[in-house]
Write a protein that holds these residues in place. Structure first.
Motif, short mmCIF file in Angstrom:
data_model
loop_
_atom_site.label_atom_id
_atom_site.label_comp_id
_atom_site.label_asym_id
_atom_site.label_seq_id
_atom_site.Cartn_x
_atom_site.Cartn_y
_atom_site.Cartn_z
N PHE A 45 0.83 -1.22 0.00
CA PHE A 45 0.00 0.00 0.00
C PHE A 45 0.86 1.27 0.00
O PHE A 45 0.49 2.26 -0.61
N GLU A 94 -11.05 -9.78 4.53
CA GLU A 94 -10.70 -9.88 3.10
C GLU A 94 -9.79 -11.06 2.84
O GLU A 94 -8.83 -11.29 3.57
N ASP A 125 -3.38 -9.46 -0.89
CA ASP A 125 -4.20 -8.47 -0.18
C ASP A 125 -5.13 -9.21 0.78
O ASP A 125 -5.83 -10.14 0.37
N SER A 126 -5.11 -8.83 2.05
CA SER A 126 -5.99 -9.49 3.02
C SER A 126 -6.22 -8.56 4.20
O SER A 126 -5.38 -7.71 4.51
N GLU A 144 -13.95 -8.67 -0.17
CA GLU A 144 -13.74 -7.95 1.09
C GLU A 144 -14.99 -7.24 1.61
O GLU A 144 -15.11 -6.03 1.48
N ASP A 173 -5.78 -3.94 7.43
CA ASP A 173 -5.70 -4.29 6.02
C ASP A 173 -4.24 -4.21 5.60
O ASP A 173 -3.55 -3.26 5.96
#
Ligand code: MG
Ligand code: MG
Length: 273
Positions: free
Chosen positions: A60, A235, A108-109, A204, A97
């Motif tokens: 990110f 997510e 991504d989770s 998500e 996140d």
């Protein structure tokens, strides 16, 4: 949305899995430290160091101007909370996140953590949101459409009287963090982008205990529920397959740590039976 989107080869899917597993291990590091009195900035610094020590790049940080490795959204904050001085308090819930870029592919989770003793009605919100995620994943099979995922998520949340956030959605994952198609958490069965085997998507659900409407704070990032009630967010990154979706990220590292620490883990109701 009619173009063929982000269908990945098996080797590429394997790289998304590796990035996603590093996300899961990073969130497990968060699980080791999360407690009343811990600052969100502290968790963020730890996560960045852990990701870099393990050969990844925070996914990110720097993207769209994002200043942090984690996005930490506490209580009425839905998503995109910026880590900083704020310390977590007994009874908070914090959605954490995380994205990782490694070998050219993202993972991504997100997981919503409980800080100390959390009110029963908020724990119920966390349980139902995880159920929404599982029901959405069950629809991520070839020849379904994104609307099948959205319908499953929305239907379950609304059956519990919760609000499904519309403004933010799941997405394709691959060489970019956000790829087509959009994967809304609401929708109509049989509508939306078609899902093909080998597509990789992040599902998500963002579920508000109260109204579905959200606002953005003046920091330009933090999204909050309009009525100030708590919100939950879980997510996973998954590969669309024929018959059954393959979950590439995992909560198992997180849950192992939480159980080891004697902390509560909300499991879908049907798995408790
Ligand atoms: Mg995410
Ligand atoms: Mg995402």
């Amino acid at each position: 949305m009619s173009k063929v989107v982000n269908k990945l080869g098996e080797e590429e899917i394997e790289l998304v899995r590796r990035s996603s597993l590093l996300v899961g291990r990073t969130l497990a590091e968060v699980a080791k430290r999360i407690a009343p009195g811990v600052s969100t900035g502290e968790l963020d610094r730890m996560a960045e160091e852990f990701i870099r020590d393990n050969g990844g790049i925070p996914g990110f940080k720097g993207l769209y101007g994002c200043p942090s490795t984690l996005l930490i959204s506490v209580n009425e904050q839905v998503v995109h909370g910026l880590p900083g001085e704020r310390t977590l308090a007994e009874g908070d819930v914090a959605s954490v996140d995380c994205g990782v870029l490694m070998n050219g592919f993202y993972g991504d989770s997100a997981y919503t953590f409980q800080v100390g003793e959390v009110a029963a009605e908020v724990r119920e919100l966390l349980r139902v949101t995880q159920e929404c995620l599982k029901l959405g994943i069950a629809q991520a099979v070839a020849n379904n459409r994104t609307g099948d995922i959205g319908y499953a998520v929305q239907h379950h949340a609304e059956a519990h009287g919760y609000g499904i956030v519309r403004e933010l959605v799941g997405h394709g994952v691959g060489r970019k963090l956000h790829e087509a198609p959009e994967v809304p958490n609401y929708g109509r069965r049989g509508h939306g982008a078609k899902l093909n085997e080998g597509m990789v998507i992040a599902i998500e659900p963002m579920v508000n205990m109260g109204v579905k409407e959200v606002s953005q704070l003046d920091d330009g990032w933090t999204v909050v529920s309009r009525d100030g009630k708590p919100s939950a967010h879980f997510e996973h990154t998954v590969a669309v397959r024929a018959g059954k979706a393959e979950v590439l990220s995992t909560f198992s590292y997180i849950e192992d740590v939480l159980k080891e620490r004697g902390m509560a883990v909300e499991e879908p109701g049907w798995e408790k039976q």
